[in-house]
Design a protein around this motif. Structure first.
Motif, PDB file in Angstrom:
ATOM      1  N   SER A 458       0.532  -1.343  -0.411  1.00  0.00           N
ATOM      2  CA  SER A 458      -0.138   0.057   0.092  1.00  0.00           C
ATOM      3  C   SER A 458       1.397   1.621  -0.335  1.00  0.00           C
ATOM      4  CB  SER A 458      -1.065   0.044   1.294  1.00  0.00           C
ATOM      5  OG  SER A 458      -1.602  -1.632   1.062  1.00  0.00           O
ATOM      6  N   SER A 459       1.747   0.600   0.072  1.00  0.00           N
ATOM      7  CA  SER A 459       2.740   2.246   0.031  1.00  0.00           C
ATOM      8  C   SER A 459       3.533   2.688  -0.952  1.00  0.00           C
ATOM      9  CB  SER A 459       3.918   2.117   1.317  1.00  0.00           C
ATOM     10  OG  SER A 459       5.058   1.366   0.790  1.00  0.00           O
ATOM     11  N   GLN A 460       3.349   1.715  -2.188  1.00  0.00           N
ATOM     12  CA  GLN A 460       3.820   2.120  -3.309  1.00  0.00           C
ATOM     13  C   GLN A 460       2.621   2.956  -4.007  1.00  0.00           C
ATOM     14  OE1 GLN A 460       4.682  -1.335  -4.854  1.00  0.00           O
ATOM     15  NE2 GLN A 460       6.345  -1.607  -3.881  1.00  0.00           N
ATOM     16  N   ARG A 461       2.731   4.140  -5.394  1.00  0.00           N
ATOM     17  CA  ARG A 461       1.483   4.664  -6.260  1.00  0.00           C
ATOM     18  C   ARG A 461       1.178   3.528  -6.905  1.00  0.00           C
ATOM     19  NH1 ARG A 461       4.902   9.113  -4.936  1.00  0.00           N
ATOM     20  NH2 ARG A 461       3.890  10.228  -3.422  1.00  0.00           N
ATOM     21  N   ARG A 462      -0.003   3.273  -6.846  1.00  0.00           N
ATOM     22  CA  ARG A 462      -0.659   2.874  -8.027  1.00  0.00           C
ATOM     23  C   ARG A 462      -0.877   3.464  -9.110  1.00  0.00           C
ATOM     24  NH1 ARG A 462      -2.943  -0.040  -3.592  1.00  0.00           N
ATOM     25  NH2 ARG A 462      -4.701   0.805  -3.708  1.00  0.00           N
ATOM     26  N   ILE A 463      -0.461   3.098 -10.136  1.00  0.00           N
ATOM     27  CA  ILE A 463      -0.680   4.638 -11.575  1.00  0.00           C
ATOM     28  C   ILE A 463      -1.596   3.608 -12.558  1.00  0.00           C
ATOM     29  CG2 ILE A 463      -0.084   6.352 -12.851  1.00  0.00           C
ATOM     30  CD1 ILE A 463       1.623   6.888 -10.300  1.00  0.00           C
ATOM     31  N   TRP A 464      -0.441   3.077 -13.196  1.00  0.00           N
ATOM     32  CA  TRP A 464      -0.370   2.079 -14.409  1.00  0.00           C
ATOM     33  C   TRP A 464      -1.575   1.333 -14.078  1.00  0.00           C
ATOM     34  CZ3 TRP A 464       0.654   5.360 -18.165  1.00  0.00           C
ATOM     35  CH2 TRP A 464       2.155   5.990 -17.844  1.00  0.00           C
ATOM     36  N   THR A 465      -1.775   0.046 -12.791  1.00  0.00           N
ATOM     37  CA  THR A 465      -2.687  -0.522 -12.850  1.00  0.00           C
ATOM     38  C   THR A 465      -3.718  -0.185 -12.662  1.00  0.00           C
ATOM     39  OG1 THR A 465      -2.053  -0.783 -10.362  1.00  0.00           O
ATOM     40  CG2 THR A 465      -1.028  -2.320 -11.755  1.00  0.00           C
ATOM     41  N   SER A 466      -3.985   1.076 -11.940  1.00  0.00           N
ATOM     42  CA  SER A 466      -5.707   1.581 -12.173  1.00  0.00           C
ATOM     43  C   SER A 466      -5.913   2.986 -12.653  1.00  0.00           C
ATOM     44  CB  SER A 466      -6.013   2.342 -10.524  1.00  0.00           C
ATOM     45  OG  SER A 466      -4.510   3.079 -10.159  1.00  0.00           O
ATOM     46  N   LEU A 467      -4.701   3.135 -13.940  1.00  0.00           N
ATOM     47  CA  LEU A 467      -5.341   4.150 -14.821  1.00  0.00           C
ATOM     48  C   LEU A 467      -6.661   3.901 -15.535  1.00  0.00           C
ATOM     49  CD1 LEU A 467      -3.817   6.927 -15.526  1.00  0.00           C
ATOM     50  CD2 LEU A 467      -2.637   5.397 -17.882  1.00  0.00           C
ATOM     51  N   PHE A 468      -7.112   2.639 -15.645  1.00  0.00           N
ATOM     52  CA  PHE A 468      -7.751   2.343 -16.657  1.00  0.00           C
ATOM     53  C   PHE A 468      -9.013   1.689 -16.009  1.00  0.00           C
ATOM     54  CE2 PHE A 468      -4.710   2.961 -19.303  1.00  0.00           C
ATOM     55  CZ  PHE A 468      -5.434   3.484 -20.935  1.00  0.00           C
ATOM     56  N   ASP A 469     -10.708   2.298 -15.570  1.00  0.00           N
ATOM     57  CA  ASP A 469     -11.399   1.416 -14.601  1.00  0.00           C
ATOM     58  C   ASP A 469     -13.233   1.424 -15.791  1.00  0.00           C
ATOM     59  OD1 ASP A 469     -13.274   1.172 -12.540  1.00  0.00           O
ATOM     60  OD2 ASP A 469     -12.975   2.822 -11.939  1.00  0.00           O
ATOM     61  N   PRO A 470     -12.637  -0.019 -15.558  1.00  0.00           N
ATOM     62  CA  PRO A 470     -14.369   0.004 -16.986  1.00  0.00           C
ATOM     63  C   PRO A 470     -15.854   0.643 -16.456  1.00  0.00           C
ATOM     64  CG  PRO A 470     -13.952  -2.130 -14.853  1.00  0.00           C
ATOM     65  CD  PRO A 470     -12.768  -1.100 -14.835  1.00  0.00           C
ATOM     66  N   ARG A 471     -15.680   1.342 -15.609  1.00  0.00           N
ATOM     67  CA  ARG A 471     -17.083   1.448 -14.591  1.00  0.00           C
ATOM     68  C   ARG A 471     -17.120   3.367 -14.987  1.00  0.00           C
ATOM     69  NH1 ARG A 471     -16.524  -0.229  -8.338  1.00  0.00           N
ATOM     70  NH2 ARG A 471     -14.408   0.442  -9.218  1.00  0.00           N
ATOM     71  N   ASP A 472     -16.011   3.153 -15.240  1.00  0.00           N
ATOM     72  CA  ASP A 472     -15.689   5.116 -15.806  1.00  0.00           C
ATOM     73  C   ASP A 472     -15.878   5.365 -17.658  1.00  0.00           C
ATOM     74  OD1 ASP A 472     -15.756   7.506 -15.327  1.00  0.00           O
ATOM     75  OD2 ASP A 472     -13.907   7.523 -14.937  1.00  0.00           O
ATOM     76  N   TRP A 473     -16.701   5.912 -18.297  1.00  0.00           N
ATOM     77  CA  TRP A 473     -16.916   5.662 -19.160  1.00  0.00           C
ATOM     78  C   TRP A 473     -15.734   6.228 -20.338  1.00  0.00           C
ATOM     79  CZ3 TRP A 473     -16.283  10.844 -21.619  1.00  0.00           C
ATOM     80  CH2 TRP A 473     -16.659  12.046 -21.092  1.00  0.00           C
ATOM     81  N   PRO A 474     -14.965   6.922 -19.488  1.00  0.00           N
ATOM     82  CA  PRO A 474     -13.618   8.047 -19.977  1.00  0.00           C
ATOM     83  C   PRO A 474     -12.743   6.291 -21.012  1.00  0.00           C
ATOM     84  CG  PRO A 474     -14.237   9.546 -18.335  1.00  0.00           C
ATOM     85  CD  PRO A 474     -15.336   8.126 -18.127  1.00  0.00           C
TER      86      PRO A 474
END
Length: 748
Positions: A458-474
Motif C-alpha cells: 500500500s505504500s507504493q503508488r498505483r498508477i498504471w494498474t488503476s489508470l483505466f476503470d471499466p466502470r468509468d466511461w472516459p
C-alpha cells in the motif's frame, strides 16, 4: 473511489474545452480545471451543493487553506472566510469576508489541492458571492503548505477573538489562591518588580481594597480590577514591565516591537498584550502559570498527525529539475513539521495522535498486530481508492493511538475512555484472516503477518494498474484512442518502410545508370574519403597551353563537398569530384588532353582513376609565387570516335571557396567547350543557406560579372544541397556560386 485517476482521465478533454474558450476570448470554466474537477467530485459524491452557512454551529468547523496570492493562511467557516493579513512589525490581523455563494465542496477543494498534482484553485468575488473590492482573485492550495498541523491557525483564531471575550472571572485563574496570596504580599517586593507595580495600579483602580481579607467580595473585586487593567491600561508602556518575559513568542515579538518603535496598539492588541503581561508578572513570583492566556470553552486540543516519516535517501545522487524540486519541497515540509511540533508539543492541554506511534499489545490487547501498525503508517494518500483492509487498519490504528494518548496524557480531559474493541467501519472480513487460522497466539500472528504483507504494497503508488476503470466511461474513450494510435503507428511505419524501399529501388536504378548519382549517394551515406591516394607530381620548367583540337567534351559533371569545410578552420578540407566524358573526334597529331589550373597552394592532392590514359601530374613555378598544375592524359590508344570517361578526385584549392559572417562563395573554371555542365554542391553543414545564385565573368575580369540563369536548378529542403545545369558554358570563364546564410536566433 479512485478520484485521482478519474480526474486524470477527464482533464485532457476538459482542458481542450478551456483552450477553445480562451481562443474565443471567453472565460475558462473552473470545474474543467484539475482542482475544479476535484471540487465537482466532492459536490457529486460527498457533500452536495451545500453553502458554508449550512455548516453546524457545533462543532465549529474551520477548513484551512494556504493563500498563494498573499502567502498567508486562511480559513473557510460557517461565517464565511477568515484571512490573515500580514502587517510588518505587528501581530498578524485577521479579516472576515462574507461569502454567500461559497460552498463546502469549494472550501474542501481549496484545502486539499496538494501541490504537485493539483495546481491552485482560483476563486474570485463573483464565484464566492463576495462584494466587489472586498475579495479579488486569489489562488488557494493545501493548507498544510503553511500549517501542516492546524495548530497555528487554531491559536490565531483563538487570539483574534479575545477582544470579544467576556470579562475575567474566577474560572480564568488556574491558581486563584496562589494569585490572591501573591498580590497580598506584593507590597513587600522591591519597587522594580512587575507584580509590585501591578498591585499599585490595582490599588488605584480599586481604592479601599483589602488584599489580606479572605472573602468572596474581595476576590471578586480583585478579579474585576485585573480585568479593568487588562482592558484599559497600557502596561507595555510602563518601564516596570519592560523586562518581563512573555510565554508566547508571538506576544514577546509584538511587545518588543511596540517598545522600540513607540507604535500605537489597537484595542484587541492592547487586551492581548496586557493579559500576557499580567500572566508573566504572576508567574515570575509564583513560579507556575496562574492565568489562562485566552478565553476558551474547551479543555484540550486533540491533534491528528497523519504525516509519514521523512524518507532518508542515502544512496541518492541528485536528479533532474523536477525530482530535485520535489525533494526540496519534502525537506521544507518536514522542517515546518519539526518547528510546529517543537512549538506546540509541550503546550498544556494539547494531545498529539501520531500515525507513526505503535501501540504495544501489552498496553492495549485490542490493538492490531505491531507490524500491521508499522505498515499502516506507510499507506499512501494519493486520492485513489482504499481497500477494506487499508480502511480498517487506518481506523483501528488511529483509534488505539488516540486511546493510548488519552490514557497517558489526557488527564485534563476528565472523560472516560472506551475500553472495548476499536470501531471498524467495514465488515470483519476486512481483516483477511487466512483460512484455518484459529484464535490461538500462533493463528493471530499468522493473520497479522499476512495483513502486514498486503499493507506493505500500500505504500507504493498505483498508477498504471488503476489508470483505466471499466466502470468509468472516459476509460473506453482512451482505450479507443490508444487502439487507434497503436494501430496507426505500425501501419504508418509499414507504409513508410514500403515507400522507402520503393524509393531505394529507384535510387539504386538511377545510381546504376549514372556513376555521378552513385558517387553522390555514397557521399551522403558514407561521407568523403579524406585519405585517398594522391598522385606524385613532376617539376617542369615550361608548359604548353591547353589544346583540345580533335577532342570533344560531351559532358562535364562536378561534385563539390563543402560539408566539413570552414573558411576559419581549414583542418577539414573540401573535396571535389569531376567526371568528364571525352570523345576523340578526328585523327591528328594531338593525342594529349591537358587539364590545367593555377593556385598559390604549395601542394595539390589529386587522384585520377583512369589508368588506361597514363595520367601524369606536373607543376611549374611562376614568378608571382603561384604554381600552374597540369594533369596530362594520353589518348593515343583510344579508338577514333570512342568516348572515354575521366574520373578525378581532388582537394579544393584555397582560392576556390571563402565565407563571411553573412554569406559564402565558391568559384570554378571551364577550360574546354562542353555541351552540358552539371554541378552538385553539398553545402556546409553548420548553417543553412537562405539564397543561392550563379554568376560568371571572363578569367581575370571580375568587373564583368553577370548573373547566369541555369538551364535547371534544384535546392533541396533545409538548405543542404544545391544543384544546377548549364548548357554550353562559356570557355575561359570563371563561374561563381554565391549564397547567403539563414539568420539564426542568438547569433551575432
Amino acid at each position: 473511489m479512485d478520484v485521482r485517476n478519474r480526474i486524470v482521465r477527464r482533464f485532457p478533454f476538459a482542458s481542450c474545452v478551456n483552450v477553445i474558450r480562451s481562443l474565443l476570448r471567453m472565460k475558462p470554466i473552473r470545474h474543467l480545471t484539475r482542482p475544479g474537477l476535484l471540487e465537482k467530485h466532492y459536490q457529486e459524491f460527498l457533500f452536495g451543493d451545500i453553502p458554508l452557512s449550512q455548516l453546524p454551529v457545533r462543532p465549529r468547523l474551520n477548513i484551512l487553506s494556504t493563500n498563494l496570492s498573499e502567502g498567508c493562511l486562511c480559513s473557510f467557516n460557517r461565517n464565511g472566510f477568515l484571512r490573515q493579513r500580514r502587517v510588518q512589525g505587528r501581530r498578524d490581523r485577521f479579516e472576515k469576508v462574507q461569502m454567500g455563494l461559497a460552498t463546502v465542496p469549494m472550501a474542501v477543494a481549496a484545502s486539499s489541492a496538494f501541490p504537485g498534482f493539483f495546481p491552485p484553485l482560483e476563486l474570485n468575488g463573483h464565484a464566492v458571492g463576495a462584494d466587489d473590492g472586498e475579495f479579488d482573485r486569489h489562488s488557494f492550495t493545501d493548507g498544510a503548505v503553511f500549517d501542516n498541523l492546524g495548530l497555528r491557525m487554531f491559536r490565531c483564531i483563538e487570539q483574534s477573538g479575545i477582544r470579544d471575550a467576556a470579562p475575567l472571572d474566577r474560572e480564568d485563574f488556574l491558581e486563584l489562591e496562589a494569585t490572591l496570596s501573591a498580590l497580598n504580599t506584593a507590597h513587600n517586593l522591591p519597587p522594580g518588580i512587575p507584580l509590585h507595580r501591578l498591585r499599585q495600579i490595582l490599588e488605584v483602580r480599586r481604592r479601599g481594597i483589602r488584599f489580606e481579607e479572605d472573602s468572596p467580595e474581595t476576590t471578586q473585586r480583585i478579579v474585576q480590577g485585573l480585568w479593568e487593567i487588562v482592558r484599559t491600561e497600557e502596561l507595555f508602556r510602563d518601564e516596570c514591565f519592560s523586562n518581563v518575559e512573555l510565554s508566547d513568542p508571538t506576544a514577546q515579538t509584538q511587545f518588543k516591537f511596540i517598545l522600540e518603535s513607540q507604535d500605537t496598539a489597537d484595542l484587541d492588541t492592547r487586551i492581548w498584550l496586557n493579559r500576557h503581561i499580567v500572566e508573566a508578572s504572576l508567574r515570575q513570583v509564583i513560579g507556575k502559570p496562574c492565568l489562562r492566556l485566552s478565553k476558551t470553552e474547551f479543555d484540550g486540543i486533540l491533534v491528528s498527525d497523519a504525516g509519514g516519516k521523512f524518507k532518508v535517501m542515502s544512496e541518492a545522487r541528485g536528479g533532474g529539475l523536477i525530482r530535485t524540486a520535489l525533494r526540496s519541497s519534502d525537506i521544507l515540509m518536514d522542517r515546518v513539521w519539526q518547528l510546529e511540533l517543537e512549538t506546540f508539543e509541550n503546550t498544556p492541554g494539547v494531545l498529539f495522535f501520531t500515525i507513526t506511534d505503535i501501540v504495544e499489545q501489552v498496553q492495549d490487547e485490542t490493538a492490531p498486530h505491531p507490524e500491521v501498525q508499522h505498515q499502516t503508517a506507510k499507506i499512501r494518500t494519493d486520492l485513489d481508492s482504499f481497500s477494506d483492509l487499508e480502511i480498517s487498519s487506518l481506523v483501528k490504528h488511529g483509534y488505539c493511538v488516540a486511546r493510548k494518548t488519552c490514557r497517558t496524557q489526557g488527564a485534563a480531559l476528565d472523560a472516560p475512555v472506551h475500553q472495548g474493541e476499536p470501531w471498524s467501519p467495514v465488515s470483519d472480513d476486512a481483516d483477511d484472516t487466512p483460512a484455518g487460522a484459529t484464535a490461538t497466539h500462533a493463528g493471530k500472528e499468522a493473520a497479522g503477518l499476512a495483513a502486514a504483507r498486503k499493507l506493505q504494497c500500500s505504500s507504493q503508488r498505483r498508477i498504471w494498474t488503476s489508470l483505466f476503470d471499466p466502470r468509468d466511461w472516459p476509460s473506453y474513450v482512451w482505450l479507443a484512442l490508444l487502439l487507434l494510435v497503436f494501430v496507426s503507428i505500425p501501419y504508418s511505419y509499414f507504409r513508410m518502410l514500403e515507400r522507402a524501399e520503393r524509393q531505394q529501388l529507384v535510387l539504386t536504378a538511377i545510381a546504376e545508370m549514372s556513376p555521378d548519382y552513385h558517387r553522390l549517394l555514397n557521399l551522403l551515406e558514407q561521407g568523403p574519403d579524406l585519405a585517398f591516394k594522391t598522385m606524385p607530381f613532376e617539376e617542369v620548367e615550361s608548359m604548353d597551353e591547353p589544346d583540345m583540337t580533335g577532342f570533344e567534351v560531351l559532358n562535364d559533371t562536378r561534385i563539390f563537398d563543402l560539408r566539413g569545410w570552414s573558411d576559419a578552420d581549414r583542418s577539414t578540407p573540401a573535396i571535389g569530384y569531376a567526371r568528364m566524358r571525352v570523345r576523340r573526334a578526328v585523327v591528328g597529331n594531338n593525342t594529349q588532353v591537358r587539364l590545367q589550373s593555377r593556385t598559390f597552394d604549395d601542394k595539390v592532392s589529386m587522384y585520377c582513376a583512369t589508368y588506361g590514359l597514363n595520367p601524369k601530374l606536373s607543376r611549374m613555378k611562376l614568378e608571382d609565387g603561384s604554381s600552374r598544375w597540369e594533369l596530362g592524359l594520353d589518348f593515343s590508344k583510344v579508338p577514333l570516335g570512342s568516348a572515354t570517361q575521366i574520373f578525378v578526385q581532388y582537394r579544393l584549392q584555397s582560392e576556390m571557396a571563402s565565407e563571411t559572417e553573412d554569406s559564402g562563395r565558391y568559384s570554378f573554371g571551364v577550360g574546354s567547350p562542353t555541351g552540358m555542365l552539371e554541378v552538385w554542391m553539398l553545402m556546409p553543414a553548420e548553417r543553412e543557406y537562405h539564397t543561392f545564385e550563379v554568376s560568371s565573368h571572363p578569367r581575370g575580369q571580375p568587373e564583368l560579372s553577370k548573373v547566369v540563369v541555369p538551364h535547371s536548378r534544384v535546392e533541396v529542403a533545409q538548405g543542404s544541397i544545391a544543384t544546377f545545369r548549364l548548357v554550353n558554358p562559356e570557355v575561359e570563364h570563371v563561374y561563381e556560386c554565391q549564397w547567403t546564410w539563414k539568420e539564426e536566433p542568438g547569433r551575432f
